[in-house]
Design a protein around this motif. Structure first.
Motif, PDB file in Angstrom:
ATOM      1  N   GLN A  39      -0.388  11.264  20.024  1.00  0.00           N
ATOM      2  CA  GLN A  39       0.351  12.526  20.045  1.00  0.00           C
ATOM      3  C   GLN A  39       1.829  12.221  19.914  1.00  0.00           C
ATOM      4  N   ILE A  40       2.496  12.951  19.007  1.00  0.00           N
ATOM      5  CA  ILE A  40       3.938  12.784  18.873  1.00  0.00           C
ATOM      6  C   ILE A  40       4.602  14.155  18.790  1.00  0.00           C
ATOM      7  N   GLN A  41       5.843  14.192  19.243  1.00  0.00           N
ATOM      8  CA  GLN A  41       6.652  15.419  19.206  1.00  0.00           C
ATOM      9  C   GLN A  41       7.809  15.170  18.246  1.00  0.00           C
ATOM     10  N   VAL A  42       8.083  16.165  17.405  1.00  0.00           N
ATOM     11  CA  VAL A  42       9.150  16.069  16.428  1.00  0.00           C
ATOM     12  C   VAL A  42       9.964  17.350  16.475  1.00  0.00           C
ATOM     13  N   LYS A  43      11.269  17.218  16.317  1.00  0.00           N
ATOM     14  CA  LYS A  43      12.123  18.405  16.277  1.00  0.00           C
ATOM     15  C   LYS A  43      12.061  19.036  14.894  1.00  0.00           C
ATOM     16  N   LEU A  44      12.079  20.347  14.849  1.00  0.00           N
ATOM     17  CA  LEU A  44      12.092  21.072  13.582  1.00  0.00           C
ATOM     18  C   LEU A  44      13.276  20.597  12.743  1.00  0.00           C
ATOM     19  N   GLY A  45      13.012  20.192  11.509  1.00  0.00           N
ATOM     20  CA  GLY A  45      14.050  19.716  10.601  1.00  0.00           C
ATOM     21  C   GLY A  45      14.303  18.223  10.662  1.00  0.00           C
ATOM     22  N   GLU A  46      13.657  17.534  11.603  1.00  0.00           N
ATOM     23  CA  GLU A  46      13.873  16.089  11.788  1.00  0.00           C
ATOM     24  C   GLU A  46      13.161  15.286  10.697  1.00  0.00           C
ATOM     25  N   THR A  47      13.861  14.271  10.191  1.00  0.00           N
ATOM     26  CA  THR A  47      13.264  13.322   9.251  1.00  0.00           C
ATOM     27  C   THR A  47      12.931  12.068  10.038  1.00  0.00           C
ATOM     28  N   VAL A  48      11.655  11.684  10.019  1.00  0.00           N
ATOM     29  CA  VAL A  48      11.212  10.504  10.764  1.00  0.00           C
ATOM     30  C   VAL A  48      10.526   9.512   9.846  1.00  0.00           C
ATOM     31  N   ARG A  49      10.548   8.273  10.282  1.00  0.00           N
ATOM     32  CA  ARG A  49       9.789   7.222   9.610  1.00  0.00           C
ATOM     33  C   ARG A  49       8.612   6.913  10.525  1.00  0.00           C
ATOM     34  N   LEU A  50       7.406   7.137  10.037  1.00  0.00           N
ATOM     35  CA  LEU A  50       6.201   6.763  10.769  1.00  0.00           C
ATOM     36  C   LEU A  50       5.785   5.394  10.254  1.00  0.00           C
ATOM     37  N   VAL A  51       5.798   4.401  11.126  1.00  0.00           N
ATOM     38  CA  VAL A  51       5.386   3.058  10.753  1.00  0.00           C
ATOM     39  C   VAL A  51       3.973   2.855  11.285  1.00  0.00           C
ATOM     40  N   ALA A  52       3.026   2.784  10.368  1.00  0.00           N
ATOM     41  CA  ALA A  52       1.620   2.590  10.735  1.00  0.00           C
ATOM     42  C   ALA A  52       1.323   1.096  10.753  1.00  0.00           C
ATOM     43  N   VAL A  53       0.927   0.598  11.919  1.00  0.00           N
ATOM     44  CA  VAL A  53       0.636  -0.823  12.104  1.00  0.00           C
ATOM     45  C   VAL A  53      -0.875  -0.972  12.247  1.00  0.00           C
ATOM     46  N   ASN A  54      -1.484  -1.684  11.308  1.00  0.00           N
ATOM     47  CA  ASN A  54      -2.930  -1.902  11.376  1.00  0.00           C
ATOM     48  C   ASN A  54      -3.183  -3.159  12.206  1.00  0.00           C
ATOM     49  N   ALA A  55      -3.555  -2.945  13.477  1.00  0.00           N
ATOM     50  CA  ALA A  55      -3.839  -4.050  14.389  1.00  0.00           C
ATOM     51  C   ALA A  55      -5.310  -4.450  14.327  1.00  0.00           C
ATOM     52  N   GLY A  56      -6.057  -3.862  13.395  1.00  0.00           N
ATOM     53  CA  GLY A  56      -7.483  -4.146  13.281  1.00  0.00           C
ATOM     54  C   GLY A  56      -7.806  -5.165  12.210  1.00  0.00           C
ATOM     55  N   LYS A  57      -9.101  -5.262  11.925  1.00  0.00           N
ATOM     56  CA  LYS A  57      -9.592  -6.207  10.922  1.00  0.00           C
ATOM     57  C   LYS A  57     -10.166  -5.514   9.702  1.00  0.00           C
ATOM     58  N   VAL A  58     -10.080  -4.167   9.671  1.00  0.00           N
ATOM     59  CA  VAL A  58     -10.547  -3.403   8.517  1.00  0.00           C
ATOM     60  C   VAL A  58      -9.410  -2.507   8.026  1.00  0.00           C
ATOM     61  N   LEU A  59      -9.527  -2.041   6.799  1.00  0.00           N
ATOM     62  CA  LEU A  59      -8.546  -1.128   6.219  1.00  0.00           C
ATOM     63  C   LEU A  59      -8.499   0.171   7.017  1.00  0.00           C
ATOM     64  N   HIS A  60      -7.302   0.651   7.285  1.00  0.00           N
ATOM     65  CA  HIS A  60      -7.105   1.960   7.910  1.00  0.00           C
ATOM     66  C   HIS A  60      -6.058   2.702   7.098  1.00  0.00           C
ATOM     67  N   GLU A  61      -5.953   3.985   7.328  1.00  0.00           N
ATOM     68  CA  GLU A  61      -4.917   4.779   6.683  1.00  0.00           C
ATOM     69  C   GLU A  61      -4.426   5.839   7.645  1.00  0.00           C
ATOM     70  N   ILE A  62      -3.265   6.384   7.321  1.00  0.00           N
ATOM     71  CA  ILE A  62      -2.734   7.503   8.080  1.00  0.00           C
ATOM     72  C   ILE A  62      -2.378   8.574   7.061  1.00  0.00           C
ATOM     73  N   VAL A  63      -2.880   9.770   7.297  1.00  0.00           N
ATOM     74  CA  VAL A  63      -2.644  10.910   6.408  1.00  0.00           C
ATOM     75  C   VAL A  63      -2.227  12.083   7.282  1.00  0.00           C
ATOM     76  N   ILE A  64      -1.115  12.725   6.931  1.00  0.00           N
ATOM     77  CA  ILE A  64      -0.630  13.891   7.671  1.00  0.00           C
ATOM     78  C   ILE A  64      -1.154  15.150   6.993  1.00  0.00           C
ATOM     79  N   GLY A  65      -1.493  16.171   7.794  1.00  0.00           N
ATOM     80  CA  GLY A  65      -1.921  17.440   7.222  1.00  0.00           C
ATOM     81  C   GLY A  65      -2.324  18.436   8.283  1.00  0.00           C
ATOM     82  N   THR A  66      -2.878  19.539   7.820  1.00  0.00           N
ATOM     83  CA  THR A  66      -3.435  20.520   8.747  1.00  0.00           C
ATOM     84  C   THR A  66      -4.847  20.063   9.101  1.00  0.00           C
TER      85      THR A  66
END
Length: 164
Positions: free
Chosen positions: A71-98
């Protein structure tokens, strides 16, 4: 005359082959849109300018099919860098959406597990690697991020973003 016509048709077909291959999906595998193309507004925001990043948030992905934090909180209008770190042994992805769009995309991924896509609101991360998304959250609301690799979403690899 028939043999000459067949030879001409065959030659034309062979000349057209490189053009057809140039427009095959595999030809666009590493193709990226020109940087001058306008960013597409989504319900959950718009691609951000890396120069305007105000905050970096690291999100770890693990093989127990969880994000940390989830869970993350972001301010309206804020530009953030999401750094996804794969600490596992298989491919993962991060996708933002509804939630609805992520669920529909997860279903499509089950039907076409090898599909490749590259949008500014997603990052595919090999084991032991990092990927990042720079995003401007210019719409208030509750959104999600998820791993849509078949089986991962269904196992609960989902997080929440609250934009206020």
């Amino acid at each position: 005359m028939k043999n000459v016509l067949n030879a001409v048709i065959l030659s034309m077909g062979l000349l057209a082959l490189p053009l057809a291959q140039a427009h095959a999906p595999s030809a666009h595998k590493n193709h990226t849109a020109p940087s001058s193309a306008p960013a597409e507004q989504k319900v959950w925001g718009i691609a951000g300018d890396p120069k305007k990043v105000k905050r970096t948030i690291e999100i770890r992905m693990t093989d127990n099919m969880r994000f940390a934090p989830n869970q993350i909180q972001v301010k309206l209008g804020e530009t953030v860098r999401l750094v996804a770190v794969n600490a596992g042994k298989v491919l993962h992805e991060i996708v933002i959406g509804t939630p609805q769009e992520l669920k529909a995309h997860a279903e499509m991924m089950k039907k076409h597990p090898g599909m490749e896509h590259d949008e500014p609101y997603m990052a595919h991360v090999d084991p032991g690697k990092k990927g990042d998304i720079v995003w401007t959250f210019n719409r208030a609301g509750s959104f999600e991020f998820a791993c849509l690799i078949p089986g991962h979403f269904e196992a609960g690899m989902i997080g929440r973003i609250t934009v206020k």
